[in-house]
Design a protein around this motif. Structure first.
Motif, PDB file in Angstrom:
ATOM      1  N   VAL A 203       0.844  -1.334   0.162  1.00  6.85           N
ATOM      2  CA  VAL A 203       0.094   0.151  -0.005  1.00  6.85           C
ATOM      3  C   VAL A 203       1.003   1.477  -0.063  1.00  6.85           C
ATOM      4  N   ILE A 204       1.862   1.293   1.141  1.00  7.38           N
ATOM      5  CA  ILE A 204       2.657   2.746   0.868  1.00  7.38           C
ATOM      6  C   ILE A 204       3.595   2.683   0.105  1.00  7.38           C
ATOM      7  N   THR A 205       4.177   1.784  -0.742  1.00 10.75           N
ATOM      8  CA  THR A 205       5.129   1.900  -1.885  1.00 10.75           C
ATOM      9  C   THR A 205       4.456   1.844  -3.236  1.00 10.75           C
ATOM     10  N   MET A 206       3.477   0.736  -3.430  1.00 12.38           N
ATOM     11  CA  MET A 206       2.893   0.603  -4.491  1.00 12.38           C
ATOM     12  C   MET A 206       2.127   1.656  -5.194  1.00 12.38           C
ATOM     13  N   VAL A 207       1.287   2.232  -4.152  1.00 12.71           N
ATOM     14  CA  VAL A 207       0.056   3.321  -4.356  1.00 12.71           C
ATOM     15  C   VAL A 207       0.956   4.500  -4.984  1.00 12.71           C
ATOM     16  N   PRO A 208       1.994   5.180  -4.269  1.00 10.15           N
ATOM     17  CA  PRO A 208       2.662   6.387  -4.723  1.00 10.15           C
ATOM     18  C   PRO A 208       3.244   5.898  -6.400  1.00 10.15           C
ATOM     19  N   MET A 209       3.846   4.793  -6.246  1.00  6.96           N
ATOM     20  CA  MET A 209       4.596   4.484  -7.499  1.00  6.96           C
ATOM     21  C   MET A 209       3.456   4.185  -8.886  1.00  6.96           C
ATOM     22  N   PHE A 247      14.645   3.999  -7.807  1.00  2.25           N
ATOM     23  CA  PHE A 247      14.328   4.118  -6.277  1.00  2.25           C
ATOM     24  C   PHE A 247      13.049   3.083  -6.025  1.00  2.25           C
ATOM     25  N   TYR A 248      12.332   2.951  -6.877  1.00  2.11           N
ATOM     26  CA  TYR A 248      11.324   1.788  -6.599  1.00  2.11           C
ATOM     27  C   TYR A 248      11.716   0.615  -6.681  1.00  2.11           C
ATOM     28  N   SER A 249      12.359   0.136  -7.992  1.00  2.00           N
ATOM     29  CA  SER A 249      12.756  -1.170  -8.119  1.00  2.00           C
ATOM     30  C   SER A 249      13.948  -1.725  -7.186  1.00  2.00           C
ATOM     31  N   VAL A 272      22.262   0.999  -0.488  1.00  2.00           N
ATOM     32  CA  VAL A 272      22.779   2.254  -0.907  1.00  2.00           C
ATOM     33  C   VAL A 272      22.186   2.819  -2.130  1.00  2.00           C
ATOM     34  N   VAL A 273      21.727   2.476  -2.869  1.00  2.00           N
ATOM     35  CA  VAL A 273      21.024   2.879  -4.148  1.00  2.00           C
ATOM     36  C   VAL A 273      19.831   3.668  -3.667  1.00  2.00           C
TER      37      VAL A 273
END
Length: 319
Positions: A203-209, A247-249, A272-273
């Protein structure tokens, strides 16, 4: 072990590498990146605050992104630099979970800000006549406040979940306290916590992405229908999407893969990325490549140059 006694113990952060000969190169890398990140973002904040033409919703959000990026990198880098130079690898139990709270709050705030900025670009390009109504000052502040409150609860949840687990291992093969690594040190079965990671993180990661990707699809579609030059818009979109992809990957690889694929070396590099490289790139990708910001930099430099010439002339007159 009793949780009260457990809280008196400390973890050992082994860093990116246990090899002594890599300590100086790693210190130089972290120090250089941190200085670049802080200086780049401080420059952006100074330009935005000093130039009235940059007092718009887009640059207000960019200023907020700069603040969050500095906070995000400051959660991990100073502690890592201290460990590298002092060789003190310990971090207190409470300090570890304070780091987790701040890391989750700042990292996810970075993600939500990118989504709000995508909304701003969508409104500016696809709904120009309604832009002021969509991205009013009240809307921006409301979105930022909602994001901060939501993510504070989310970070608190993870801090509580991880701090109440019983731990059998106290050596962290990482350069900061990160939830997947800590779960592997727990004495108990953490499958339930991993499921919460998957659901909550989705929810927190996928929705903004997905919101960001959807916004840029609509932006590119709108630009293709226009007769004006498309190269500049496509160049900007491609650079933004490159940062979003990295960022997301990296986050998806770290938090949404099967536990059987965990690797100490890969985990360190991937972290680190998204925790250091991306926050450092943000001011250059989102701001310094912007024409208005470059013009503002030139204007400031020209003013400084004129002030310097005036000072020299006055000094010569005095002589």
């Amino acid at each position: 072990m009793d949780l009260k006694n457990q809280s008196l113990m400390s973890f050992t952060l082994l860093g990116l590498s246990e090899k002594p000969n890599l300590r100086l190169p790693l210190f130089s890398f972290f120090m250089g990146v941190y200085i670049l990140c802080v200086m780049g973002n401080v420059l952006i904040l100074m330009l935005i605050s000093s130039q009235s033409r940059l007092h718009t919703p887009m640059y207000f959000l960019l200023g907020c992104l700069s603040i969050v990026d500095v906070c995000f990198t400051s959660v991990t880098i100073p502690r890592t630099l201290y460990s590298l130079i002092s060789q003190d690898l310990s971090i207190s139990f409470n300090g570890c979970f304070i780091q987790i709270f701040l890391f989750y709050l700042a990292g996810n705030m970075d993600s939500f800000l990118l989504a709000i900025m995508a909304l701003d670009r969508y409104a500016a390009i696809c709904k120009p006549l309604h832009y002021r109504a969509i991205m009013s000052k009240r809307t921006c502040i409301s979105l930022l406040t909602f994001s901060f409150v939501l993510l504070s609860f989310y970070a608190t949840m993870w801090t509580i979940i991880t701090s109440t687990l019983p731990y059998c291992g106290w050596v962290i093969h990482h350069y900061f306290c990160e939830v997947p690594v800590l779960l592997s040190l727990s004495c108990t079965d953490t499958s339930a916590q991993q499921m919460v990671i998957f659901i909550g993180g989705s929810v927190i990661t996928m929705v903004p992405m997905l919101f960001i990707l959807g916004s840029y699809v609509l932006i590119i579609t709108a630009v293709l229908k226009q007769r004006t030059s498309k190269n500049r818009t496509f160049s900007t979109c491609s650079s933004h999407l490159t940062v979003v992809f990295l960022f997301y990957s990296s986050i998806i690889f770290m938090y949404f893969r099967p536990s059987s694929l965990y690797s100490i070396t890969y985990d360190r590099v991937i972290s680190v990325v998204y925790s250091i490289i991306i926050p450092t790139l943000n001011p250059f990708i989102y701001t310094l490549r912007n024409k208005e910001v470059r013009n503002a930099v030139k204007k400031v430099m020209q003013c400084d140059s004129k002030d310097g010439q005036t000072w020299n002339k006055e000094a010569e007159d005095v002589d």
